[in-house]
Scaffold this motif. Sequence first.
Motif, mmCIF file in Angstrom:
data_model
loop_
_atom_site.group_PDB
_atom_site.id
_atom_site.type_symbol
_atom_site.label_atom_id
_atom_site.label_comp_id
_atom_site.label_asym_id
_atom_site.label_seq_id
_atom_site.Cartn_x
_atom_site.Cartn_y
_atom_site.Cartn_z
ATOM 1 N N THR A 159 -11.546 2.006 -8.915
ATOM 2 C CA THR A 159 -12.603 2.685 -7.535
ATOM 3 C C THR A 159 -11.214 3.350 -7.580
ATOM 4 O OG1 THR A 159 -10.643 1.891 -5.956
ATOM 5 C CG2 THR A 159 -12.659 -0.045 -6.965
ATOM 6 N N ASP A 160 -12.306 4.972 -6.760
ATOM 7 C CA ASP A 160 -11.511 5.697 -6.591
ATOM 8 C C ASP A 160 -11.972 5.650 -4.839
ATOM 9 O OD1 ASP A 160 -10.368 8.133 -5.473
ATOM 10 O OD2 ASP A 160 -11.422 9.445 -7.277
ATOM 11 N N LEU A 161 -10.931 5.514 -3.681
ATOM 12 C CA LEU A 161 -11.499 5.424 -2.344
ATOM 13 C C LEU A 161 -10.719 6.159 -1.479
ATOM 14 C CD1 LEU A 161 -10.959 1.786 -2.768
ATOM 15 C CD2 LEU A 161 -12.961 2.733 -2.425
ATOM 16 N N CYS A 162 -11.227 6.509 -0.729
ATOM 17 C CA CYS A 162 -10.934 7.702 0.379
ATOM 18 C C CYS A 162 -11.382 7.813 1.651
ATOM 19 C CB CYS A 162 -11.145 9.099 0.043
ATOM 20 S SG CYS A 162 -10.182 11.033 0.819
ATOM 21 N N GLY A 163 -10.539 7.421 2.813
ATOM 22 C CA GLY A 163 -11.166 7.817 4.324
ATOM 23 C C GLY A 163 -10.086 8.179 5.290
ATOM 24 N N ASP A 164 -9.949 7.656 6.568
ATOM 25 C CA ASP A 164 -9.839 7.800 8.209
ATOM 26 C C ASP A 164 -7.954 8.923 7.885
ATOM 27 O OD1 ASP A 164 -9.943 4.430 8.105
ATOM 28 O OD2 ASP A 164 -8.388 4.345 6.597
ATOM 29 N N GLY A 166 -8.605 11.195 5.422
ATOM 30 C CA GLY A 166 -8.410 11.531 3.955
ATOM 31 C C GLY A 166 -7.311 11.344 3.000
ATOM 32 N N LEU A 167 -7.290 9.694 3.327
ATOM 33 C CA LEU A 167 -6.559 9.154 2.283
ATOM 34 C C LEU A 167 -6.961 8.388 1.189
ATOM 35 C CD1 LEU A 167 -3.600 7.241 1.855
ATOM 36 C CD2 LEU A 167 -4.102 5.844 3.629
ATOM 37 N N ARG A 168 -6.461 8.612 0.000
ATOM 38 C CA ARG A 168 -7.132 8.233 -1.201
ATOM 39 C C ARG A 168 -6.131 7.678 -1.437
ATOM 40 N NH1 ARG A 168 -9.188 13.097 -5.220
ATOM 41 N NH2 ARG A 168 -10.442 11.560 -6.955
ATOM 42 N N TYR A 169 -6.824 6.339 -2.796
ATOM 43 C CA TYR A 169 -6.133 5.580 -3.239
ATOM 44 C C TYR A 169 -6.713 5.012 -4.051
ATOM 45 C CZ TYR A 169 -8.541 2.048 -0.204
ATOM 46 O OH TYR A 169 -9.049 2.123 0.598
ATOM 47 N N ASP A 250 -10.242 -5.013 -0.763
ATOM 48 C CA ASP A 250 -10.747 -5.205 0.613
ATOM 49 C C ASP A 250 -9.945 -3.730 1.292
ATOM 50 O OD1 ASP A 250 -10.252 -5.084 3.629
ATOM 51 O OD2 ASP A 250 -9.366 -6.976 3.443
ATOM 52 N N THR A 251 -10.986 -2.657 2.107
ATOM 53 C CA THR A 251 -10.898 -1.084 1.984
ATOM 54 C C THR A 251 -10.183 -1.215 3.400
ATOM 55 O OG1 THR A 251 -13.435 -0.773 2.633
ATOM 56 C CG2 THR A 251 -12.765 -0.585 0.588
ATOM 57 N N ASP A 252 -10.986 -2.433 3.593
ATOM 58 C CA ASP A 252 -9.397 -2.566 5.846
ATOM 59 C C ASP A 252 -8.670 -2.141 5.066
ATOM 60 O OD1 ASP A 252 -10.174 -2.220 8.093
ATOM 61 O OD2 ASP A 252 -8.781 -4.148 8.351
ATOM 62 N N LYS A 253 -7.738 -3.384 4.698
ATOM 63 C CA LYS A 253 -6.317 -3.702 4.184
ATOM 64 C C LYS A 253 -6.178 -2.568 3.221
ATOM 65 C CE LYS A 253 -6.445 -8.145 5.470
ATOM 66 N NZ LYS A 253 -5.947 -9.216 5.487
ATOM 67 N N ARG A 254 -7.005 -1.801 2.541
ATOM 68 C CA ARG A 254 -6.371 -1.236 0.946
ATOM 69 C C ARG A 254 -5.577 -1.818 0.418
ATOM 70 N NH1 ARG A 254 -5.410 2.501 5.528
ATOM 71 N NH2 ARG A 254 -3.224 2.362 5.348
ATOM 72 N N LYS A 255 -6.273 -3.154 0.165
ATOM 73 C CA LYS A 255 -5.641 -3.427 -1.001
ATOM 74 C C LYS A 255 -6.660 -4.565 -2.068
ATOM 75 C CE LYS A 255 -2.240 -6.727 0.648
ATOM 76 N NZ LYS A 255 -1.293 -6.509 0.112
ATOM 77 N N ASN A 256 -6.023 -4.660 -3.007
ATOM 78 C CA ASN A 256 -6.334 -5.476 -4.005
ATOM 79 C C ASN A 256 -6.827 -6.905 -3.491
ATOM 80 O OD1 ASN A 256 -6.774 -4.275 -6.282
ATOM 81 N ND2 ASN A 256 -4.793 -3.895 -6.466
ATOM 82 N N VAL A 257 -7.209 -8.142 -4.073
ATOM 83 C CA VAL A 257 -7.827 -9.187 -3.437
ATOM 84 C C VAL A 257 -7.581 -10.166 -4.573
ATOM 85 C CG1 VAL A 257 -8.810 -11.523 -1.905
ATOM 86 C CG2 VAL A 257 -9.307 -8.422 -1.282
ATOM 87 N N ASP A 267 -5.356 -13.997 -8.822
ATOM 88 C CA ASP A 267 -4.656 -12.959 -7.429
ATOM 89 C C ASP A 267 -3.921 -11.739 -7.057
ATOM 90 O OD1 ASP A 267 -3.506 -12.748 -4.715
ATOM 91 O OD2 ASP A 267 -2.952 -15.141 -4.190
ATOM 92 N N MET A 268 -4.640 -11.138 -6.936
ATOM 93 C CA MET A 268 -4.283 -9.279 -6.955
ATOM 94 C C MET A 268 -3.446 -9.289 -5.405
ATOM 95 S SD MET A 268 -6.794 -7.471 -9.054
ATOM 96 C CE MET A 268 -5.971 -6.139 -9.534
ATOM 97 N N ARG A 269 -3.630 -9.912 -4.587
ATOM 98 C CA ARG A 269 -2.972 -9.364 -3.255
ATOM 99 C C ARG A 269 -1.538 -8.320 -3.551
ATOM 100 N NH1 ARG A 269 -3.933 -14.279 0.119
ATOM 101 N NH2 ARG A 269 -2.962 -15.436 -1.750
ATOM 102 N N ASP A 270 -0.691 -9.169 -4.531
ATOM 103 C CA ASP A 270 0.590 -8.563 -4.286
ATOM 104 C C ASP A 270 0.775 -7.665 -5.228
ATOM 105 O OD1 ASP A 270 1.640 -10.042 -2.632
ATOM 106 O OD2 ASP A 270 2.365 -11.626 -4.389
ATOM 107 N N VAL A 271 -0.673 -7.172 -6.507
ATOM 108 C CA VAL A 271 -0.373 -5.345 -7.035
ATOM 109 C C VAL A 271 -0.944 -4.065 -6.227
ATOM 110 C CG1 VAL A 271 -1.710 -4.932 -8.848
ATOM 111 C CG2 VAL A 271 -2.310 -7.150 -8.509
ATOM 112 N N PRO A 272 0.253 -3.792 -6.062
ATOM 113 C CA PRO A 272 0.087 -2.646 -5.848
ATOM 114 C C PRO A 272 -1.076 -1.506 -5.702
ATOM 115 C CG PRO A 272 1.626 -2.372 -8.047
ATOM 116 C CD PRO A 272 1.033 -3.987 -7.584
ATOM 117 N N VAL A 273 -1.137 -0.928 -4.639
ATOM 118 C CA VAL A 273 -2.449 0.230 -4.727
ATOM 119 C C VAL A 273 -1.295 0.981 -3.974
ATOM 120 C CG1 VAL A 273 -4.868 0.818 -3.606
ATOM 121 C CG2 VAL A 273 -3.875 -1.865 -3.849
ATOM 122 N N PRO A 274 -0.652 2.421 -4.940
ATOM 123 C CA PRO A 274 0.121 3.644 -3.841
ATOM 124 C C PRO A 274 -1.233 4.194 -3.339
ATOM 125 C CG PRO A 274 0.192 3.616 -6.950
ATOM 126 C CD PRO A 274 -1.001 1.356 -6.614
#
Length: 314
Positions: A159-164, A166-169, A250-257, A267-274
């Motif tokens: 994905t390419d996500l941005c919000g809040d 201009g925070l992009r990840y 999860d785009t609220d927590k900006r994390k993989n699930v 389980d991807m919750r510990d996979v980093p999303v820099p």
Amino acid sequence: MTTSDVRAALLAADPRLSKFSPLPRILAFDEFDSGTHGWTELLGNYNGRGDLSTVDDHMRDFRPPQLSACNFFDIGTHGALSGTYALKLATRPYKGHTAVAIRRLTMSGRGLVQLETYFAFKSEATLGGGAELDNFGDVQWDGNTHPSEAQFGAFTVATDLCGDGGLRYHTVARYQNTDLDNHFTRQWIAPTVPEPTPREHFEGKVKLPYAADFTAPNPEDWQAFGEPQELCYNEVPTKVNWHYLRWLIDTDKRKNVELQVNDRVMDMRDVPVPPYEERYETLENLLNFYFSVRTHSSVRNFLFLDSVLISVDW
């Protein structure tokens, strides 16, 4: 009957949707037997004069996705899971080359986002040549395993996500079938750094050559998650077996699930999303999805998508 009972019955009664497990709201259902549904080639940014020579070298040639009946030299038309046509991503026969298909949306809320698809991956069949073609990488033709399997590099869903403000990840999951030396790894990996952007190139912070890995160029910037997973290549390059993939973020927590591929759930919750350190303008509520396929050999690699379903819990 409750609302959820009615919804479950409607999904179960529709053979196009019953093979998926969507979240409460379906944003997009793309069955490629009826068209490309907005999936298009990713092209790098260019200047205000429309000068395509200003596109970054490594983002000029990602090749457009195409509709394919999965035709092969030996059997003719294979067809897709849900009809005749699938969406096909095809690399050039150049080591490191990548083909990308992107779908562009925006977010009307925050929370869980799920992408589901049925996919298949193949190397291009080689015709003619000598007995040396019966060996490649870790494979010697034995009537079961085929050297073309070692000619397939990797495919990625991201994905390419941005919000809040201009925070992009990016959230990224890649299946690495082989390393750059064509040895099997069969490992799911994710980058530990953000993807280089055209703005960083414009500012002189990064310069990548043609066929560089645009997601994370340095192999050291990838980390494995989950255990190695052998998929169903099925012996020769013209047998197409469809795999189920379900990816939850999860785009609220900006994390993989989690990521599900066939019967395995990781389980991807510990996979980093820099995230990017700098904020980005003009991208508020960006919600982009992409698939890519990358060859690690001088053989074209293909990724076929039968259909894609994107759903959310907003």
